[in-house]
Design a protein around this motif. Structure first.
Motif, PDB file in Angstrom:
ATOM      1  N   ASN A 230      -1.598   9.171  14.577  1.00 63.11           N
ATOM      2  CA  ASN A 230      -0.618   9.963  13.841  1.00 63.11           C
ATOM      3  C   ASN A 230      -1.276  10.563  12.598  1.00 63.11           C
ATOM      4  N   ILE A 231      -1.017  11.830  12.306  1.00 63.02           N
ATOM      5  CA  ILE A 231      -1.661  12.474  11.158  1.00 63.02           C
ATOM      6  C   ILE A 231      -1.286  11.795   9.841  1.00 63.02           C
ATOM      7  N   ARG A 232      -0.173  11.078   9.822  1.00 59.95           N
ATOM      8  CA  ARG A 232       0.186  10.344   8.601  1.00 59.95           C
ATOM      9  C   ARG A 232      -0.786   9.200   8.335  1.00 59.95           C
ATOM     10  N   ASN A 233      -1.510   8.782   9.364  1.00 64.17           N
ATOM     11  CA  ASN A 233      -2.513   7.729   9.215  1.00 64.17           C
ATOM     12  C   ASN A 233      -3.923   8.285   9.026  1.00 64.17           C
ATOM     13  N   SER A 234      -4.015   9.570   8.763  1.00 61.83           N
ATOM     14  CA  SER A 234      -5.312  10.221   8.615  1.00 61.83           C
ATOM     15  C   SER A 234      -5.514  10.721   7.192  1.00 61.83           C
ATOM     16  N   ALA A 235      -6.529  10.196   6.533  1.00 58.48           N
ATOM     17  CA  ALA A 235      -6.840  10.665   5.177  1.00 58.48           C
ATOM     18  C   ALA A 235      -7.286  12.119   5.195  1.00 58.48           C
ATOM     19  N   ASP A 236      -8.006  12.530   6.232  1.00 56.84           N
ATOM     20  CA  ASP A 236      -8.507  13.901   6.311  1.00 56.84           C
ATOM     21  C   ASP A 236      -7.386  14.932   6.410  1.00 56.84           C
ATOM     22  N   SER A 237      -6.224  14.510   6.908  1.00 54.88           N
ATOM     23  CA  SER A 237      -5.087  15.420   7.062  1.00 54.88           C
ATOM     24  C   SER A 237      -4.111  15.343   5.894  1.00 54.88           C
ATOM     25  N   GLY A 238      -4.485  14.598   4.862  1.00 55.09           N
ATOM     26  CA  GLY A 238      -3.578  14.444   3.719  1.00 55.09           C
ATOM     27  C   GLY A 238      -2.451  13.488   3.995  1.00 55.09           C
ATOM     28  N   GLY A 239      -2.712  12.484   4.859  1.00 51.25           N
ATOM     29  CA  GLY A 239      -1.678  11.540   5.221  1.00 51.25           C
ATOM     30  C   GLY A 239      -1.430  10.490   4.156  1.00 51.25           C
ATOM     31  N   GLY A 240      -0.547   9.556   4.502  1.00 54.40           N
ATOM     32  CA  GLY A 240      -0.207   8.480   3.594  1.00 54.40           C
ATOM     33  C   GLY A 240       1.286   8.399   3.364  1.00 54.40           C
ATOM     34  N   ALA A 241       1.733   7.243   2.919  1.00 52.77           N
ATOM     35  CA  ALA A 241       3.162   7.023   2.693  1.00 52.77           C
ATOM     36  C   ALA A 241       3.688   7.847   1.530  1.00 52.77           C
ATOM     37  N   ILE A 242       2.921   7.912   0.434  1.00 56.83           N
ATOM     38  CA  ILE A 242       3.401   8.675  -0.724  1.00 56.83           C
ATOM     39  C   ILE A 242       3.538  10.159  -0.399  1.00 56.83           C
ATOM     40  N   PRO A 243       2.530  10.824   0.186  1.00 57.73           N
ATOM     41  CA  PRO A 243       2.725  12.239   0.533  1.00 57.73           C
ATOM     42  C   PRO A 243       3.860  12.458   1.535  1.00 57.73           C
TER      43      PRO A 243
ATOM     44  N   VAL B 195      20.800   2.814 -16.433  1.00 59.69           N
ATOM     45  CA  VAL B 195      19.833   1.822 -16.896  1.00 59.69           C
ATOM     46  C   VAL B 195      18.633   1.738 -15.962  1.00 59.69           C
ATOM     47  N   GLN B 196      18.901   1.783 -14.639  1.00 65.92           N
ATOM     48  CA  GLN B 196      17.814   1.600 -13.686  1.00 65.92           C
ATOM     49  C   GLN B 196      18.089   2.350 -12.394  1.00 65.92           C
ATOM     50  N   VAL B 197      17.022   2.885 -11.797  1.00 75.01           N
ATOM     51  CA  VAL B 197      17.068   3.464 -10.452  1.00 75.01           C
ATOM     52  C   VAL B 197      16.144   2.646  -9.568  1.00 75.01           C
ATOM     53  N   ARG B 198      16.651   2.241  -8.408  1.00 74.59           N
ATOM     54  CA  ARG B 198      15.842   1.535  -7.413  1.00 74.59           C
ATOM     55  C   ARG B 198      15.864   2.336  -6.123  1.00 74.59           C
ATOM     56  N   ALA B 199      14.688   2.607  -5.572  1.00 71.33           N
ATOM     57  CA  ALA B 199      14.590   3.423  -4.368  1.00 71.33           C
ATOM     58  C   ALA B 199      13.603   2.797  -3.403  1.00 71.33           C
ATOM     59  N   ALA B 200      13.930   2.834  -2.114  1.00 74.10           N
ATOM     60  CA  ALA B 200      13.048   2.281  -1.091  1.00 74.10           C
ATOM     61  C   ALA B 200      13.148   3.128   0.172  1.00 74.10           C
ATOM     62  N   PHE B 201      11.993   3.307   0.817  1.00 75.00           N
ATOM     63  CA  PHE B 201      11.933   4.052   2.082  1.00 75.00           C
ATOM     64  C   PHE B 201      10.750   3.487   2.857  1.00 75.00           C
ATOM     65  N   SER B 202      11.031   2.957   4.045  1.00 73.96           N
ATOM     66  CA  SER B 202       9.955   2.368   4.846  1.00 73.96           C
ATOM     67  C   SER B 202      10.178   2.626   6.324  1.00 73.96           C
ATOM     68  N   TYR B 203       9.067   2.630   7.047  1.00 73.00           N
ATOM     69  CA  TYR B 203       9.053   2.653   8.505  1.00 73.00           C
ATOM     70  C   TYR B 203       7.711   2.086   8.930  1.00 73.00           C
ATOM     71  N   ASP B 204       7.509   1.931  10.224  1.00 70.98           N
ATOM     72  CA  ASP B 204       6.279   1.320  10.719  1.00 70.98           C
ATOM     73  C   ASP B 204       5.650   2.208  11.786  1.00 70.98           C
ATOM     74  N   ASN B 205       4.499   2.807  11.463  1.00 76.81           N
ATOM     75  CA  ASN B 205       3.792   3.594  12.469  1.00 76.81           C
ATOM     76  C   ASN B 205       2.411   3.001  12.751  1.00 76.81           C
ATOM     77  N   SER B 206       2.281   1.693  12.559  1.00 75.35           N
ATOM     78  CA  SER B 206       0.996   1.030  12.778  1.00 75.35           C
ATOM     79  C   SER B 206       0.544   1.105  14.233  1.00 75.35           C
ATOM     80  N   ALA B 207       1.494   1.258  15.153  1.00 76.59           N
ATOM     81  CA  ALA B 207       1.146   1.337  16.576  1.00 76.59           C
ATOM     82  C   ALA B 207       0.685   2.731  16.992  1.00 76.59           C
ATOM     83  N   ASP B 208       0.643   3.660  16.043  1.00 77.88           N
ATOM     84  CA  ASP B 208       0.267   5.040  16.344  1.00 77.88           C
ATOM     85  C   ASP B 208      -0.864   5.471  15.415  1.00 77.88           C
ATOM     86  N   PRO B 209      -2.059   4.903  15.596  1.00 78.04           N
ATOM     87  CA  PRO B 209      -3.168   5.205  14.666  1.00 78.04           C
ATOM     88  C   PRO B 209      -3.591   6.661  14.673  1.00 78.04           C
TER      89      PRO B 209
END
Length: 328
Positions: free
Chosen positions: A165-178, A149-163
């Motif tokens: 980090n390439i995951r925080n860079s739009a130029d490097s294709g970063g972001g939570a979804i990618p 009937v339903q699938v629920r999925a969650a994945f989180s972490y916090d890298n706000s202290a590491d600005p």
């Protein structure tokens, strides 16, 4: 080729140093033979682990090395397609970090290059190699939870202290979804064998052009989907497949042994409540992934995560971006 796969790594990335380098070194059927990096200090931890490791001072030099059969690509996301193609064209099999591309049509070009060269190219999508996911898929296919009937999925972490980090860079294709959306989307597709019909909602919060929190709802054939990823929340991960007579829950679906013990829990509600638990405390999905790759290269075994599967996950990501940008 020798009786084992001789691996090279393009770049001395932290993830390669801490996870994939050791996994390649430990996996049966292969050995870590070379690294490409211009920094001797970056090469040192790899050489300490693998004495005799050949260190090239450029990616091109490693791709030209006749002693290398396969390369692992841990470069920033926006470089994945180009270097996967270059490696294939240089005659190397390729295991590239996820996401292997930033749009589904880019994977079409990789599929074409793979087919033209006759080599193996794959995304480093390690979770499908872990027995917890294989058990969840087998349970789902057995019909033990009734109709899904339903699938629920969650994945989180916090890298706000590491600005930086390439995951925080739009130029490097970063972001939570990618970075981690590939898991909550692809894991659902892997277990159910279904593809999304429609993205109903895509709530996205961005910082400096990068998605740092996203909540997605979608419809699949016969079931509803809700998924959340974030790079600004306390660490958490869980996937639940909820059916008419029971549910399957994965407790550490994406980082087993780091986030917690990998368990698959089956809860039944068909008249009498019952619960079964399968534990996987020692399995290393990075090692299992490399061993599967080695088997495919050496004996032609079918690879569990072909580029066609990766394309399906990227297509769902593309649908999310389209919904985010849709008028109204």
């Amino acid at each position: 080729m020798a009786d084992h796969v001789r691996w090279g790594i393009l770049g001395a990335a932290k993830f390669a140093r801490e996870h994939m380098g050791p996994a390649i070194h430990a996996a049966r059927g292969g050995r870590l033979a070379a690294l490409a990096t211009s920094g001797a200090d970056k090469a040192a931890p790899f050489v300490d682990r693998v004495p005799g490791l050949v260190v090239h001072d450029s990616y091109e030099a490693l791709l030209a090395d006749p002693g290398i059969d396969a390369v692992y690509v841990p470069l920033p996301n926006h470089l994945h397609v180009a270097w996967t193609r270059k490696a294939l064209e240089a005659g190397k099999h390729v295991l590239c970090e996820k996401p292997i591309a930033m749009a589904a049509e880019e994977i079409d070009t990789l599929i074409a290059t793979r087919d033209a060269t006759g080599l193996l190219a794959a995304e480093a999508y390690m979770i499908v190699h872990h027995p917890q996911w294989q058990k969840a898929k087998a349970l789902y296919e057995s019909g033990v939870i009734g109709d899904l009937v339903q699938v629920r999925a969650a994945f989180s972490y916090d890298n706000s202290a590491d600005p930086g980090n390439i995951r925080n860079s739009a130029d490097s294709g970063g972001g939570a979804i990618p970075d981690i959306g590939v898991y909550i989307f692809g894991g659902t597709r892997f277990v159910t064998g279904q593809e999304p019909e429609e993205i109903l909602s895509a709530q996205v919060r961005r910082e400096n052009g990068v998605d740092v929190w996203t909540q997605v709802t979608a419809t699949f054939p016969g079931f509803a989907y809700s998924g959340m990823v974030s790079m600004r929340m306390a660490p958490w991960q869980e996937v639940v497949f909820h059916g008419t007579t029971g549910l399957i829950r994965l407790t550490a679906p994406f980082n087993p042994k780091v986030f917690g013990e990998a368990r698959v829990e089956l809860l039944g509600t068909d008249g009498v409540h019952h619960e079964s638990v399968w534990r996987f405390p020692g399995d290393n999905h990075y090692v299992l992934q490399v061993e599967a790759f080695n088997r495919s290269v050496l004996i032609g075994a079918a690879y569990p995560c072909p580029l066609e599967f990766s394309r399906g996950t990227q297509a769902m990501i593309d649908m999310v971006w389209a919904k985010e940008n849709a008028p109204g």
